[in-house]
Design an enzyme around this catalytic site. Structure first.
Site, PDB file in Angstrom:
ATOM      1  N   SER A  17       0.557  -1.074  -0.203  1.00 47.40           N
ATOM      2  CA  SER A  17      -0.433  -0.161  -0.103  1.00 47.40           C
ATOM      3  C   SER A  17       1.026   0.884  -0.115  1.00 47.40           C
ATOM      4  O   SER A  17       0.539   2.392  -0.884  1.00 47.40           O
ATOM      5  CB  SER A  17      -1.116   0.005   1.225  1.00 47.40           C
ATOM      6  OG  SER A  17      -1.653  -0.725   0.475  1.00 47.40           O
ATOM      7  N   LYS A  66      -9.514  -5.781  10.603  1.00 47.36           N
ATOM      8  CA  LYS A  66     -10.738  -5.488   9.656  1.00 47.36           C
ATOM      9  C   LYS A  66     -12.045  -4.866  10.480  1.00 47.36           C
ATOM     10  O   LYS A  66     -12.711  -4.179   9.772  1.00 47.36           O
ATOM     11  CB  LYS A  66     -11.149  -5.792   8.217  1.00 47.36           C
ATOM     12  CG  LYS A  66      -9.883  -5.887   7.754  1.00 47.36           C
ATOM     13  CD  LYS A  66     -10.239  -6.243   6.116  1.00 47.36           C
ATOM     14  CE  LYS A  66      -8.792  -6.277   4.780  1.00 47.36           C
ATOM     15  NZ  LYS A  66      -9.118  -6.722   4.384  1.00 47.36           N
ATOM     16  N   ASP A 102     -13.084  -3.484  -0.511  1.00 41.57           N
ATOM     17  CA  ASP A 102     -12.011  -4.629  -1.340  1.00 41.57           C
ATOM     18  C   ASP A 102     -13.069  -5.195  -2.610  1.00 41.57           C
ATOM     19  O   ASP A 102     -12.553  -5.271  -3.430  1.00 41.57           O
ATOM     20  CB  ASP A 102     -12.544  -5.634  -0.395  1.00 41.57           C
ATOM     21  CG  ASP A 102     -10.655  -5.420   0.499  1.00 41.57           C
ATOM     22  OD1 ASP A 102     -10.086  -4.665   0.143  1.00 41.57           O
ATOM     23  OD2 ASP A 102     -10.858  -5.744   1.760  1.00 41.57           O
TER      24      ASP A 102
HETATM   25  P1  NDP Z   1     -10.911 -15.424   5.528  1.00 39.15           P
HETATM   26  O1  NDP Z   1      -9.343 -16.281   6.566  1.00 39.15           O
HETATM   27  O2  NDP Z   1     -11.528 -14.249   6.482  1.00 39.15           O
HETATM   28  O3  NDP Z   1     -11.573 -16.945   4.915  1.00 39.15           O
HETATM   29  C1  NDP Z   1     -10.649 -17.744   4.562  1.00 39.15           C
HETATM   30  C2  NDP Z   1     -11.688 -19.118   4.103  1.00 39.15           C
HETATM   31  O4  NDP Z   1     -10.585 -19.459   3.023  1.00 39.15           O
HETATM   32  C3  NDP Z   1     -12.605 -19.255   4.651  1.00 39.15           C
HETATM   33  O5  NDP Z   1     -13.717 -19.048   4.022  1.00 39.15           O
HETATM   34  C4  NDP Z   1     -12.185 -21.208   5.064  1.00 39.15           C
HETATM   35  O6  NDP Z   1     -13.258 -21.722   4.956  1.00 39.15           O
HETATM   36  C5  NDP Z   1     -11.151 -21.288   3.722  1.00 39.15           C
HETATM   37  N1  NDP Z   1     -10.166 -22.156   3.789  1.00 39.15           N
HETATM   38  C6  NDP Z   1      -9.288 -21.696   4.094  1.00 39.15           C
HETATM   39  N2  NDP Z   1      -8.790 -23.529   4.009  1.00 39.15           N
HETATM   40  C7  NDP Z   1      -9.015 -24.603   3.156  1.00 39.15           C
HETATM   41  C8  NDP Z   1      -9.185 -24.956   1.961  1.00 39.15           C
HETATM   42  N3  NDP Z   1      -7.993 -25.769   2.197  1.00 39.15           N
HETATM   43  N4  NDP Z   1     -10.172 -25.537   1.497  1.00 39.15           N
HETATM   44  C9  NDP Z   1     -11.088 -25.403   1.647  1.00 39.15           C
HETATM   45  N5  NDP Z   1     -11.804 -23.632   1.458  1.00 39.15           N
HETATM   46  C10 NDP Z   1     -10.578 -23.159   3.054  1.00 39.15           C
HETATM   47  O7  NDP Z   1      -9.890 -14.686   4.541  1.00 39.15           O
HETATM   48  P2  NDP Z   1     -10.527 -13.773   3.297  1.00 39.15           P
HETATM   49  O8  NDP Z   1     -11.752 -13.888   2.875  1.00 39.15           O
HETATM   50  O9  NDP Z   1     -10.040 -12.032   4.129  1.00 39.15           O
HETATM   51  O10 NDP Z   1      -9.650 -13.477   2.696  1.00 39.15           O
HETATM   52  C11 NDP Z   1      -9.631 -14.398   1.392  1.00 39.15           C
HETATM   53  C12 NDP Z   1      -8.019 -14.035   0.627  1.00 39.15           C
HETATM   54  O11 NDP Z   1      -8.675 -13.704  -0.172  1.00 39.15           O
HETATM   55  C13 NDP Z   1      -7.628 -14.416   1.112  1.00 39.15           C
HETATM   56  O12 NDP Z   1      -5.836 -15.310   0.388  1.00 39.15           O
HETATM   57  C14 NDP Z   1      -6.823 -12.941   0.898  1.00 39.15           C
HETATM   58  O13 NDP Z   1      -5.171 -12.821   0.227  1.00 39.15           O
HETATM   59  C15 NDP Z   1      -7.189 -12.568  -0.929  1.00 39.15           C
HETATM   60  N6  NDP Z   1      -7.759 -11.197  -0.652  1.00 39.15           N
HETATM   61  C16 NDP Z   1      -6.887 -10.563  -1.051  1.00 39.15           C
HETATM   62  C17 NDP Z   1      -7.506  -9.196  -1.477  1.00 39.15           C
HETATM   63  C18 NDP Z   1      -7.035  -8.164  -2.769  1.00 39.15           C
HETATM   64  O14 NDP Z   1      -6.941  -7.205  -2.684  1.00 39.15           O
HETATM   65  N7  NDP Z   1      -6.453  -8.843  -3.581  1.00 39.15           N
HETATM   66  C19 NDP Z   1      -7.809  -8.484  -0.628  1.00 39.15           C
HETATM   67  C20 NDP Z   1      -8.702  -8.901   0.674  1.00 39.15           C
HETATM   68  C21 NDP Z   1      -8.304 -11.123   0.506  1.00 39.15           C
HETATM   69  P3  NDP Z   1     -13.905 -21.884   5.895  1.00 39.15           P
HETATM   70  O15 NDP Z   1     -15.014 -20.980   6.420  1.00 39.15           O
HETATM   71  O16 NDP Z   1     -14.658 -23.611   6.449  1.00 39.15           O
HETATM   72  O17 NDP Z   1     -12.314 -22.352   7.252  1.00 39.15           O
END
Ligand code: NDP
Length: 273
Positions: A17, A66, A102
């Site tokens: 950022s 957040k 986002d």
């Molecule tokens: P969260 O931690 O809130 O959510 C993670 C999600 O991933 C949950 O739904 C979880 O499922 C799922 N998950 C984790 N491991 C597995 C697996 N092995 N198999 C299946 N599902 C899995 O993360 P965020 O929503 O904040 O972020 C998600 C991604 O988006 C991150 O990698 C982040 O870097 C990216 N991101 C990118 C941005 C950008 O500007 N490009 C901005 C914001 C985020 P469960 O609920 O079952 O645990």
């Protein structure tokens, strides 16, 4: 006096950022200072208050703050209220305005930069965490034919259906329930791009000509993108454009000037190999 902005997170060393906002400021002739602050895990609010007291005008907020940022906001905008999470704050007249850009950044990247209109499309979002929460409304605003959300724990996806019932019609469930369904746009909003885990997603989920979009950025070909390629998908992208587009939204909100995102996206793009 130079206006002060910052991104706060923990850890924060990896954040792009400061470089993105410095590039925007240079290109638009805005006199701002933008730094990275590592907030103590038990001291988010105090750190923000100290920044405001020192003349800070706005902040970006990243993991793990957040949700706490939402709690300290005096004026959460609709994007923040519905996501229940905040990624940008503006400090004005003793008030703390809060936004979540986002999802808008994601939609702008898909439609403007990648040239894929979401209107009338079948959209699948994998994952039901914070990024998905932020993406639902901006995607729904484009009037897709369907928004399906698949999650490892199906209950969490069903929770989103309930939370957003007044604003969007969602099809939610586990990955196994997608059998036989095809989608024009498949978004990986799980953290598997960081952990390098495979998603239980069938090759048949990708419709002919589909876009496969990995929200994680800078990791090259993630397992999800490899799965998409193996399924014959030719249009793949990662989240670098989303990152730069959400930054542009915040910059415009703070400064009233819209920066050109293209050169900045080009600068931070890592080839998908
Ligand atoms: P969260 O931690 O809130 O959510 C993670 C999600 O991933 C949950 O739904 C979880 O499922 C799922 N998950 C984790 N491991 C597995 C697996 N092995 N198999 C299946 N599902 C899995 O993360 P965020 O929503 O904040 O972020 C998600 C991604 O988006 C991150 O990698 C982040 O870097 C990216 N991101 C990118 C941005 C950008 O500007 N490009 C901005 C914001 C985020 P469960 O609920 O079952 O645990």
């Amino acid at each position: 006096m130079t206006d002060r902005y910052a991104v706060i997170g923990n850890p924060i060393g990896h954040s792009k950022s400061p470089l993105i906002h410095a590039a925007f400021a240079l290109a638009t002739g805005q006199d701002i200072e933008y730094t990275a602050i590592e907030g103590p895990l038990d001291g988010f609010k105090a750190t923000v208050e100290a920044f405001i007291a020192a003349g800070g005008r706005g902040m970006n907020v990243t993991i793990p703050f957040k949700l706490q940022a939402f709690e300290i906001a005096t004026d959460p905008m609709e994007s923040a209220r519905l996501a229940g999470a905040v990624n940008a704050l503006k400090f004005e007249g003793g008030r703390i305005f809060a936004q979540n850009f986002d999802g808008l950044g994601l939609v702008n990247d898909i439609q403007r930069n990648l040239g894929v209109s979401l209107a009338g499309k079948r959209v699948l979002i994998c994952g039901a965490g914070g990024a998905t929460r932020g993406a639902i409304l901006p995607i729904a605003a484009q009037k897709p034919a369907l928004i399906a959300i698949a999650n490892r724990s199906a209950d969490k996806a069903h929770g989103l259906k309930r939370d957003f019932a007044a604003h969007a019609t969602l099809q939610t469930g586990g990955y196994e329930e997608l059998a036989g369904e095809r989608f024009d746009v498949v978004l990986n909003a799980t953290s598997t791009g960081l952990t390098q885990a495979d998603l239980p997603l069938a090759a048949s989920a990708f419709a002919p000509g589909a876009l496969a979009y990995e929200l994680v950025y800078g990791k090259g070909l993630t397992p999800f993108l490899k799965q998409a390629q193996a399924a014959g998908v030719q249009h793949i992208a990662d989240g670098v454009g989303m990152l730069v587009e959400q930054a542009a939204e915040a910059f415009e909100w703070w400064r009233g000037v819209r920066p050109d995102t293209q050169p900045v996206i080009a600068r931070f793009t890592v080839p998908l190999v």
